[in-house]
Design a protein around this motif. Structure first.
Motif, PDB file in Angstrom:
ATOM      1  N   ASP A 279       0.932  -6.880  -0.630  1.00 31.63           N
ATOM      2  CA  ASP A 279       1.189  -6.799  -1.643  1.00 31.63           C
ATOM      3  C   ASP A 279       1.505  -5.797  -3.271  1.00 31.63           C
ATOM      4  O   ASP A 279       1.321  -6.369  -4.519  1.00 31.63           O
ATOM      5  N   GLN A 280      -0.262  -4.803  -3.229  1.00 33.97           N
ATOM      6  CA  GLN A 280      -0.572  -4.358  -3.842  1.00 33.97           C
ATOM      7  C   GLN A 280      -0.188  -2.816  -2.958  1.00 33.97           C
ATOM      8  O   GLN A 280      -1.471  -2.393  -2.639  1.00 33.97           O
ATOM      9  N   PRO A 281       0.885  -2.168  -3.440  1.00 35.96           N
ATOM     10  CA  PRO A 281       1.210  -1.023  -2.551  1.00 35.96           C
ATOM     11  C   PRO A 281       0.095   0.193  -3.133  1.00 35.96           C
ATOM     12  O   PRO A 281      -0.155  -0.194  -4.432  1.00 35.96           O
ATOM     13  N   LEU A 282      -0.104   1.108  -2.533  1.00 42.79           N
ATOM     14  CA  LEU A 282      -0.813   2.254  -2.412  1.00 42.79           C
ATOM     15  C   LEU A 282      -0.312   3.063  -4.113  1.00 42.79           C
ATOM     16  O   LEU A 282       1.184   2.827  -4.476  1.00 42.79           O
ATOM     17  N   THR A 283      -0.791   3.980  -5.369  1.00 36.95           N
ATOM     18  CA  THR A 283      -0.178   3.976  -6.336  1.00 36.95           C
ATOM     19  C   THR A 283       1.404   4.405  -5.789  1.00 36.95           C
ATOM     20  O   THR A 283       0.526   6.227  -5.185  1.00 36.95           O
ATOM     21  N   GLY A 284       2.425   4.561  -6.424  1.00 39.75           N
ATOM     22  CA  GLY A 284       3.099   6.241  -6.668  1.00 39.75           C
ATOM     23  C   GLY A 284       4.154   5.310  -4.776  1.00 39.75           C
ATOM     24  O   GLY A 284       5.159   6.282  -4.438  1.00 39.75           O
ATOM     25  N   LEU A 285       3.543   4.393  -3.964  1.00 39.72           N
ATOM     26  CA  LEU A 285       4.281   4.337  -2.890  1.00 39.72           C
ATOM     27  C   LEU A 285       4.348   3.107  -2.531  1.00 39.72           C
ATOM     28  O   LEU A 285       4.327   1.718  -3.177  1.00 39.72           O
ATOM     29  N   SER A 286       5.952   2.704  -1.854  1.00 38.13           N
ATOM     30  CA  SER A 286       6.591   1.573  -1.529  1.00 38.13           C
ATOM     31  C   SER A 286       5.034   0.903  -0.206  1.00 38.13           C
ATOM     32  O   SER A 286       3.628   1.519   0.601  1.00 38.13           O
ATOM     33  N   GLY A 287       5.748  -0.478  -0.187  1.00 34.55           N
ATOM     34  CA  GLY A 287       4.214  -1.190   0.315  1.00 34.55           C
ATOM     35  C   GLY A 287       4.337  -0.770   1.790  1.00 34.55           C
ATOM     36  O   GLY A 287       3.726  -0.526   2.729  1.00 34.55           O
ATOM     37  N   ALA A 288       5.857  -0.272   2.576  1.00 37.15           N
ATOM     38  CA  ALA A 288       5.945  -0.527   3.683  1.00 37.15           C
ATOM     39  C   ALA A 288       5.899   1.052   4.011  1.00 37.15           C
ATOM     40  O   ALA A 288       5.246   1.692   5.576  1.00 37.15           O
ATOM     41  N   PHE A 289       5.630   2.130   2.864  1.00 40.33           N
ATOM     42  CA  PHE A 289       5.282   3.818   3.420  1.00 40.33           C
ATOM     43  C   PHE A 289       3.642   3.442   3.294  1.00 40.33           C
ATOM     44  O   PHE A 289       2.874   3.949   3.905  1.00 40.33           O
ATOM     45  N   SER A 290       2.931   2.423   2.508  1.00 40.96           N
ATOM     46  CA  SER A 290       1.590   2.365   2.857  1.00 40.96           C
ATOM     47  C   SER A 290       1.044   2.034   4.106  1.00 40.96           C
ATOM     48  O   SER A 290       0.247   2.845   4.007  1.00 40.96           O
ATOM     49  N   LEU A 291       2.062   0.584   4.101  1.00 39.52           N
ATOM     50  CA  LEU A 291       1.697   0.484   5.539  1.00 39.52           C
ATOM     51  C   LEU A 291       1.502   1.273   6.108  1.00 39.52           C
ATOM     52  O   LEU A 291       0.642   1.856   7.685  1.00 39.52           O
ATOM     53  N   GLY A 292       2.704   2.263   6.976  1.00 37.29           N
ATOM     54  CA  GLY A 292       2.719   3.827   7.557  1.00 37.29           C
ATOM     55  C   GLY A 292       1.615   4.059   7.360  1.00 37.29           C
ATOM     56  O   GLY A 292       1.495   4.749   9.058  1.00 37.29           O
ATOM     57  N   LEU A 293       1.911   4.797   6.070  1.00 39.09           N
ATOM     58  CA  LEU A 293       0.149   5.730   6.371  1.00 39.09           C
ATOM     59  C   LEU A 293      -1.153   4.938   7.048  1.00 39.09           C
ATOM     60  O   LEU A 293      -1.338   5.852   7.399  1.00 39.09           O
ATOM     61  N   VAL A 294      -1.422   4.092   6.555  1.00 44.79           N
ATOM     62  CA  VAL A 294      -2.230   3.947   6.906  1.00 44.79           C
ATOM     63  C   VAL A 294      -2.703   3.549   8.517  1.00 44.79           C
ATOM     64  O   VAL A 294      -3.266   3.665   9.402  1.00 44.79           O
ATOM     65  N   ALA A 295      -1.424   3.164   8.817  1.00 51.56           N
ATOM     66  CA  ALA A 295      -0.994   2.897  10.911  1.00 51.56           C
ATOM     67  C   ALA A 295      -1.014   4.783  11.383  1.00 51.56           C
ATOM     68  O   ALA A 295      -2.343   4.022  11.904  1.00 51.56           O
ATOM     69  N   VAL A 296      -0.829   5.420  11.066  1.00 54.24           N
ATOM     70  CA  VAL A 296      -0.395   6.662  11.363  1.00 54.24           C
ATOM     71  C   VAL A 296      -1.781   6.926  10.776  1.00 54.24           C
ATOM     72  O   VAL A 296      -2.696   7.883  12.633  1.00 54.24           O
ATOM     73  N   ALA A 297      -2.893   6.763   9.830  1.00 57.05           N
ATOM     74  CA  ALA A 297      -4.861   7.375  10.226  1.00 57.05           C
ATOM     75  C   ALA A 297      -5.260   6.562  11.345  1.00 57.05           C
ATOM     76  O   ALA A 297      -5.798   7.068  11.533  1.00 57.05           O
ATOM     77  N   ALA A 298      -4.969   5.308  11.039  1.00 58.54           N
ATOM     78  CA  ALA A 298      -5.765   4.649  12.515  1.00 58.54           C
ATOM     79  C   ALA A 298      -5.103   4.619  13.606  1.00 58.54           C
ATOM     80  O   ALA A 298      -6.632   5.413  14.396  1.00 58.54           O
ATOM     81  N   GLY A 299      -4.366   5.058  13.769  1.00 53.57           N
ATOM     82  CA  GLY A 299      -3.717   5.318  15.304  1.00 53.57           C
ATOM     83  C   GLY A 299      -4.187   7.207  15.521  1.00 53.57           C
ATOM     84  O   GLY A 299      -4.683   7.520  16.282  1.00 53.57           O
ATOM     85  N   GLY A 300      -4.615   8.005  14.139  1.00 54.82           N
ATOM     86  CA  GLY A 300      -4.454   9.400  14.090  1.00 54.82           C
ATOM     87  C   GLY A 300      -5.711   9.516  14.823  1.00 54.82           C
ATOM     88  O   GLY A 300      -6.229  10.058  15.413  1.00 54.82           O
ATOM     89  N   GLY A 301      -6.716   8.448  13.977  1.00 54.25           N
ATOM     90  CA  GLY A 301      -8.103   8.506  13.944  1.00 54.25           C
ATOM     91  C   GLY A 301      -8.874   7.714  15.767  1.00 54.25           C
ATOM     92  O   GLY A 301      -9.616   8.770  16.130  1.00 54.25           O
ATOM     93  N   ASN A 302      -7.773   7.250  16.401  1.00 52.90           N
ATOM     94  CA  ASN A 302      -8.606   6.748  17.655  1.00 52.90           C
ATOM     95  C   ASN A 302      -7.957   8.125  18.398  1.00 52.90           C
ATOM     96  O   ASN A 302      -8.943   8.278  19.325  1.00 52.90           O
ATOM     97  N   ALA A 303      -6.867   8.665  18.547  1.00 52.60           N
ATOM     98  CA  ALA A 303      -6.960  10.007  19.661  1.00 52.60           C
ATOM     99  C   ALA A 303      -8.043  10.945  19.183  1.00 52.60           C
ATOM    100  O   ALA A 303      -7.619  11.348  19.948  1.00 52.60           O
ATOM    101  N   LEU A 304      -7.902  10.895  17.726  1.00 47.66           N
ATOM    102  CA  LEU A 304      -8.818  11.995  16.994  1.00 47.66           C
ATOM    103  C   LEU A 304     -10.379  11.391  17.764  1.00 47.66           C
ATOM    104  O   LEU A 304     -11.167  12.633  18.588  1.00 47.66           O
TER     105      LEU A 304
END
Length: 440
Positions: A279-304
């Motif tokens: 509903d409220q994408p991150l500044t300068g990013l689309s909604g899909a890219f914002s969700l992808g960024l957070v998903a990658v960060a969470a998954g990467g954090g789990n692996a790290l």
């Protein structure tokens, strides 16, 4: 590539002990679950406007998560009754999800109500597999492995399989909404056969007893007095007092509280950020890219976090849990005060690291403090509690208004509440000098 993967999963004695086969089975399980997740998310969340999606997800939570919250406490005790059939239990979980994937394939395009009971059954089957897997790992430990190292390797294999299955599922969905479910059917059928390839000792219940989540009452003797151990250590009653998760000291109890808070934060962020960023994408990013960024960060954090758990060889589990709680609280408070692209990504990354390290440390404490005869049952009970905490956090995330600072503040409150009831006891237990197992 297959030979290289086999060398990795069977390294350091894991092949001889049977742990390598469990690692491969868990990778198959994670891939199948991800394919079903892609199919459901595309139907319930991505294919409709935000307002309608919120209603659909709320319905999904109501129809699946709410009954699961009632069923979850039954999963552990039920599986305690089949200690000699763990391979069959895992195979049944795989086969059930294979058939349910086929059943959902007809309803996934329309998103009809018949999709939700099937999704509930998939969820229960998946969690039942997770409980059995946690109970099985101690039976398959190689001589050179600690429990945390074994769990780290199993978790890492699941994360790699999930990362590989996600784009595959997205590609299949572009060709047809039911194709990810057909893929899941094939994966789970493979998992059904792999379950029976595990060593026979998986089904052994030698020396095991059931763990309790509450202290058992003392047995009252014939004269009306409480019976207990005599001076020679013999029990004066007919039944022994069974140890449980609340009777083994404050380390395990406090670790359960802390991990419940971390798991609740994970569930909360999953749903709250999914709707907020759409509903409220991150500044300068689309909604899909914002969700992808957070998903990658969470998954990467789990692996790290899993990798860090293997590196912290001589650190006390209590100190690690207290540390990750502090990091998660700091990240959440910072995001509440200064909400933005960087802070949201940091919160997702930190939550992933904290959840992974916290769970690995909890496993180490159960291995150290729970008697061997009830350790496998204790893993089943603790895993069920973690799953219920995620459900509670997810429900809170779907109900909260889409106000970014408010959501981050609520996440901070969840962690702070867990810290208030656990950190002091954890640090006190660490200062007492109790010998700790290696965290790798």
């Amino acid at each position: 590539m297959a030979r290289r993967l086999r060398r990795f999963t069977h390294a350091e004695g894991a092949g001889e002990s049977g742990l390598g086969k469990l690692i491969e089975l868990h990778a198959v399980n994670s891939a199948g679950d991800m394919l079903i997740t892609v199919a459901l998310a595309s139907t319930i969340f991505f294919s409709v406007p935000t307002g309608e999606a919120r209603g659909r997800v709320a319905l999904y939570l109501l129809v699946t998560m709410a009954p699961f919250a009632l069923l979850a406490p039954v999963v552990g005790p039920l599986l305690d009754r089949v200690p000699h059939g763990r391979r069959a239990a895992m195979a049944a979980s795989m086969l059930a999800r294979a058939l349910l994937a086929l059943a959902m394939s007809g309803a996934v395009a329309s998103g009809g109500l018949e999709l939700y009971p099937a999704a509930l059954a998939v969820l229960v089957s998946s969690k039942a597999y997770g409980v059995v897997r946690s109970a099985v790992v101690p039976r398959l430990l190689p001589p050179t492995f600690s429990l945390v190292k074994a769990n780290s390797r199993v978790t890492l294999a699941g994360l790699v399989a999930t990362g590989a299955a996600a784009p595959l599922g997205a590609g299949l969905h572009q060709l047809g909404p039911a194709l990810p479910l057909y893929g899941a059917f094939a994966v789970f059928v493979l998992g059904t056969f792999l379950s029976f390839s595990l060593p026979g000792k998986v089904d052994s219940a030698k020396g095991e007893r059931k763990a309790r989540l509450a202290p058992a009452p003392r047995i009252v003797g014939r004269a009306g007095g409480r019976t207990g151990n005599d001076r020679n250590g013999r029990n004066g009653g007919k039944d022994e007092k069974r140890p449980g998760l609340r009777t083994v000291g404050m380390s395990v109890r406090s670790a359960l509280v802390a991990n419940s808070a971390l798991r609740a934060l994970s569930g909360f962020l999953t749903f709250f950020l999914a709707f907020l960023l759409r509903d409220q994408p991150l500044t300068g990013l689309s909604g899909a890219f914002s969700l992808g960024l957070v998903a990658v960060a969470a998954g990467g954090g789990n692996a790290l976090g899993t990798a860090i758990g293997s590196w912290l060889r001589a650190r006390g589990p209590e100190v690690i849990i207290a540390g990750v709680l502090a990091c998660a609280l700091t990240a959440s408070v910072t995001a509440a005060l200064v909400y933005g692209t960087v802070t949201v990504a940091v919160v997702a990354l930190t939550a992933g690291i904290a959840q992974a390290l916290g769970k690995l440390s909890l496993d180490a404490l159960i291995q150290r403090d729970m008697p061997e005869e009830i350790r496998t049952s204790a893993f089943a009970r603790s895993e069920t509690l973690m799953q219920m905490s995620w459900v509670v956090g997810g429900g809170l995330g779907i109900a909260l208004p889409l106000i970014a600072p408010l959501g981050m503040a609520v996440g901070a409150v969840l962690i702070a509440a867990g810290g208030v009831f656990s950190v002091r006891n954890l640090l006190r237990a660490a200062r007492h000098g109790t010998p700790h197992p290696r965290v790798a």
